[in-house]
Design a protein around this motif. Structure first.
Motif, PDB file in Angstrom:
ATOM      1  N   TRP A  40      47.493  29.753  53.064  1.00  0.00           N
ATOM      2  CA  TRP A  40      47.655  31.397  52.450  1.00  0.00           C
ATOM      3  C   TRP A  40      47.900  30.848  51.649  1.00  0.00           C
ATOM      4  CZ3 TRP A  40      51.699  34.066  49.997  1.00  0.00           C
ATOM      5  CH2 TRP A  40      50.928  35.053  50.027  1.00  0.00           C
ATOM      6  N   GLU A  41      48.517  29.715  50.955  1.00  0.00           N
ATOM      7  CA  GLU A  41      49.019  29.933  49.165  1.00  0.00           C
ATOM      8  C   GLU A  41      47.639  29.007  48.198  1.00  0.00           C
ATOM      9  OE1 GLU A  41      52.094  29.779  45.985  1.00  0.00           O
ATOM     10  OE2 GLU A  41      51.649  30.716  48.064  1.00  0.00           O
ATOM     11  N   ARG A  42      47.489  28.398  49.287  1.00  0.00           N
ATOM     12  CA  ARG A  42      46.807  27.042  49.146  1.00  0.00           C
ATOM     13  C   ARG A  42      45.523  28.309  48.123  1.00  0.00           C
ATOM     14  NH1 ARG A  42      44.430  24.378  52.973  1.00  0.00           N
ATOM     15  NH2 ARG A  42      43.256  25.580  53.081  1.00  0.00           N
ATOM     16  N   LYS A  43      45.028  29.140  49.113  1.00  0.00           N
ATOM     17  CA  LYS A  43      43.291  29.585  49.119  1.00  0.00           C
ATOM     18  C   LYS A  43      43.531  31.160  48.307  1.00  0.00           C
ATOM     19  CE  LYS A  43      41.282  29.053  53.325  1.00  0.00           C
ATOM     20  NZ  LYS A  43      40.304  29.242  54.773  1.00  0.00           N
ATOM     21  N   ARG A  44      44.877  31.625  48.052  1.00  0.00           N
ATOM     22  CA  ARG A  44      45.611  32.202  47.386  1.00  0.00           C
ATOM     23  C   ARG A  44      45.163  31.987  45.680  1.00  0.00           C
ATOM     24  NH1 ARG A  44      50.292  34.242  44.660  1.00  0.00           N
ATOM     25  NH2 ARG A  44      50.698  32.771  45.678  1.00  0.00           N
ATOM     26  N   LEU A  45      45.514  30.927  45.209  1.00  0.00           N
ATOM     27  CA  LEU A  45      45.945  30.384  44.181  1.00  0.00           C
ATOM     28  C   LEU A  45      44.449  29.549  43.904  1.00  0.00           C
ATOM     29  CD1 LEU A  45      49.548  28.774  44.200  1.00  0.00           C
ATOM     30  CD2 LEU A  45      48.698  30.820  43.055  1.00  0.00           C
ATOM     31  N   LEU A  46      43.430  29.804  44.511  1.00  0.00           N
ATOM     32  CA  LEU A  46      41.739  28.561  43.849  1.00  0.00           C
ATOM     33  C   LEU A  46      41.296  30.185  44.384  1.00  0.00           C
ATOM     34  CD1 LEU A  46      42.288  25.295  45.946  1.00  0.00           C
ATOM     35  CD2 LEU A  46      42.636  26.219  44.270  1.00  0.00           C
ATOM     36  N   ASN A  47      41.454  31.229  44.658  1.00  0.00           N
ATOM     37  CA  ASN A  47      40.104  32.263  44.522  1.00  0.00           C
ATOM     38  C   ASN A  47      40.965  32.873  43.191  1.00  0.00           C
ATOM     39  OD1 ASN A  47      38.976  34.266  44.820  1.00  0.00           O
ATOM     40  ND2 ASN A  47      39.500  35.106  46.561  1.00  0.00           N
ATOM     41  N   ARG A  48      39.721  33.185  42.328  1.00  0.00           N
ATOM     42  CA  ARG A  48      39.922  33.561  40.821  1.00  0.00           C
ATOM     43  C   ARG A  48      40.023  35.120  41.601  1.00  0.00           C
ATOM     44  NH1 ARG A  48      36.551  31.697  36.085  1.00  0.00           N
ATOM     45  NH2 ARG A  48      38.034  33.040  35.274  1.00  0.00           N
ATOM     46  N   LYS A  49      39.205  35.798  41.799  1.00  0.00           N
ATOM     47  CA  LYS A  49      38.535  37.449  42.130  1.00  0.00           C
ATOM     48  C   LYS A  49      40.154  37.880  42.035  1.00  0.00           C
ATOM     49  CE  LYS A  49      37.103  40.699  45.289  1.00  0.00           C
ATOM     50  NZ  LYS A  49      35.906  41.238  46.059  1.00  0.00           N
ATOM     51  N   LEU A  50      40.960  37.244  42.862  1.00  0.00           N
ATOM     52  CA  LEU A  50      42.615  37.084  42.930  1.00  0.00           C
ATOM     53  C   LEU A  50      43.843  37.029  41.950  1.00  0.00           C
ATOM     54  CD1 LEU A  50      42.861  36.116  46.783  1.00  0.00           C
ATOM     55  CD2 LEU A  50      42.049  38.584  46.350  1.00  0.00           C
ATOM     56  N   GLY A  51      43.107  37.927  41.001  1.00  0.00           N
ATOM     57  CA  GLY A  51      43.887  37.245  39.645  1.00  0.00           C
ATOM     58  C   GLY A  51      44.913  38.230  39.168  1.00  0.00           C
ATOM     59  N   ILE A  98      46.583  52.131  46.448  1.00  0.00           N
ATOM     60  CA  ILE A  98      47.087  50.430  45.469  1.00  0.00           C
ATOM     61  C   ILE A  98      47.294  49.433  46.610  1.00  0.00           C
ATOM     62  CG2 ILE A  98      50.116  49.751  45.558  1.00  0.00           C
ATOM     63  CD1 ILE A  98      51.105  51.905  44.856  1.00  0.00           C
ATOM     64  N   ALA A  99      47.207  49.844  47.816  1.00  0.00           N
ATOM     65  CA  ALA A  99      46.248  48.073  48.596  1.00  0.00           C
ATOM     66  C   ALA A  99      45.181  48.379  48.020  1.00  0.00           C
ATOM     67  CB  ALA A  99      46.386  49.062  49.708  1.00  0.00           C
ATOM     68  N   ARG A 100      43.836  48.878  47.590  1.00  0.00           N
ATOM     69  CA  ARG A 100      42.746  48.541  46.770  1.00  0.00           C
ATOM     70  C   ARG A 100      42.820  48.369  46.237  1.00  0.00           C
ATOM     71  NH1 ARG A 100      39.159  53.587  47.574  1.00  0.00           N
ATOM     72  NH2 ARG A 100      37.507  52.473  46.401  1.00  0.00           N
ATOM     73  N   LEU A 101      44.492  48.413  45.112  1.00  0.00           N
ATOM     74  CA  LEU A 101      43.593  48.016  43.814  1.00  0.00           C
ATOM     75  C   LEU A 101      44.264  46.877  43.655  1.00  0.00           C
ATOM     76  CD1 LEU A 101      43.992  48.736  40.515  1.00  0.00           C
ATOM     77  CD2 LEU A 101      46.669  49.611  40.957  1.00  0.00           C
ATOM     78  N   ARG A 102      45.436  46.108  44.456  1.00  0.00           N
ATOM     79  CA  ARG A 102      46.094  44.954  44.765  1.00  0.00           C
ATOM     80  C   ARG A 102      45.307  44.119  45.148  1.00  0.00           C
ATOM     81  NH1 ARG A 102      50.559  44.561  48.992  1.00  0.00           N
ATOM     82  NH2 ARG A 102      48.996  43.837  50.296  1.00  0.00           N
ATOM     83  N   MET A 103      43.618  44.253  46.169  1.00  0.00           N
ATOM     84  CA  MET A 103      42.126  44.027  46.131  1.00  0.00           C
ATOM     85  C   MET A 103      41.373  43.291  46.050  1.00  0.00           C
ATOM     86  SD  MET A 103      44.001  42.205  49.235  1.00  0.00           S
ATOM     87  CE  MET A 103      43.153  41.235  48.914  1.00  0.00           C
ATOM     88  N   CYS A 104      41.680  44.356  44.661  1.00  0.00           N
ATOM     89  CA  CYS A 104      40.262  44.191  43.900  1.00  0.00           C
ATOM     90  C   CYS A 104      38.998  45.470  44.594  1.00  0.00           C
ATOM     91  CB  CYS A 104      39.526  43.029  43.831  1.00  0.00           C
ATOM     92  SG  CYS A 104      40.893  41.909  42.873  1.00  0.00           S
ATOM     93  N   SER A 105      39.363  45.537  45.436  1.00  0.00           N
ATOM     94  CA  SER A 105      38.534  47.326  45.975  1.00  0.00           C
ATOM     95  C   SER A 105      38.287  48.106  45.103  1.00  0.00           C
ATOM     96  CB  SER A 105      39.111  47.495  47.596  1.00  0.00           C
ATOM     97  OG  SER A 105      38.118  48.304  48.212  1.00  0.00           O
ATOM     98  N   HIS A 106      37.910  48.242  43.797  1.00  0.00           N
ATOM     99  CA  HIS A 106      37.462  49.040  42.635  1.00  0.00           C
ATOM    100  C   HIS A 106      35.874  49.106  42.055  1.00  0.00           C
ATOM    101  CE1 HIS A 106      39.267  45.457  40.570  1.00  0.00           C
ATOM    102  NE2 HIS A 106      40.033  45.998  41.247  1.00  0.00           N
ATOM    103  N   ARG A 107      35.515  49.507  41.224  1.00  0.00           N
ATOM    104  CA  ARG A 107      34.602  49.838  40.499  1.00  0.00           C
ATOM    105  C   ARG A 107      34.664  49.044  39.386  1.00  0.00           C
ATOM    106  NH1 ARG A 107      33.369  53.573  44.672  1.00  0.00           N
ATOM    107  NH2 ARG A 107      33.906  55.161  42.733  1.00  0.00           N
ATOM    108  N   LEU A 108      36.183  48.479  38.556  1.00  0.00           N
ATOM    109  CA  LEU A 108      36.518  47.959  36.932  1.00  0.00           C
ATOM    110  C   LEU A 108      35.454  46.779  36.925  1.00  0.00           C
ATOM    111  CD1 LEU A 108      40.199  47.730  37.610  1.00  0.00           C
ATOM    112  CD2 LEU A 108      38.979  49.621  36.967  1.00  0.00           C
TER     113      LEU A 108
END
Length: 183
Positions: free
Chosen positions: A48-59, A82-92
């Motif tokens: 979890w830690e490795r994949k989370r930190l390597l994924n640029r989308k999850l900044g 808030i969950a959608r905002l956390r997970m980049c489920s938006h149109r920013l």
């Protein structure tokens, strides 16, 4: 397919360390269930830690989330914003710019930075792009969310101004998150 094989390989290596010699009756000795549980937990945390930190989308997610645990505020009505905002489920632009390969530093907020401003920024050596339309910009400085920010409770406003996510987000933050994800 390669992702599945990589995960299987990780599990295979996990269980390699659990093998025990056979006893006199040629029956394998079963590993201690606590040892299995500990190995699985360690494997999960490391993966979890490795994949989370390597994924640029999850900044943004990486800033506000440091361990895989249930957040109490997700039990409240409206928490899905808030969950959608956390997970980049938006149109920013920080997200939609990925679709057309716009460089990250040019995914500017269309409300806060126009093409003329962008042109002038590009002329500067080592220019910083302060108006990238990302989650922090929307939570702390965008003109589109100014009214919602004015209605934030003091604790939430203080946490966000320090670029920290409130540990107990209140309704005012849910309202702000809703505005952001519905843009």
């Amino acid at each position: 397919s390669s992702g599945i094989n990589a995960e299987y390989g990780g599990l295979s290596r996990l269980f390699d360390g659990l093998s025990h010699p056979k006893n006199a009756s040629t029956e394998p000795i079963l590993p201690n269930s606590l040892l299995v549980k500990k190995r699985l937990e360690d494997w999960f945390w490391n993966t979890w830690e490795r994949k989370r930190l390597l994924n640029r989308k999850l900044g943004f997610y990486n800033v506000i989330k440091s361990e895989p645990k249930w957040e109490p505020y997700l039990d409240t009505k409206g928490a899905h914003f808030i969950a959608r905002l956390r997970m980049c489920s938006h149109r920013l632009r920080i997200e939609t710019g990925r679709y057309d390969s716009t460089p990250r530093e040019e995914r500017l907020c269309p409300s806060c930075c126009n093409e003329e401003q962008l042109f002038h920024l590009r002329q500067l050596p080592f220019a910083e792009y302060p108006m990238i339309q990302n989650e922090w910009h929307m939570l702390t400085e965008c003109i589109l969310t100014a009214t919602a920010r004015e209605n934030l409770d003091p604790d939430t406003a203080e946490a966000l101004s320090s670029h920290q996510f409130p540990s107990k987000p209140r309704k005012s933050l849910q309202t702000l998150a809703k505005k952001i994800v519905e843009l």
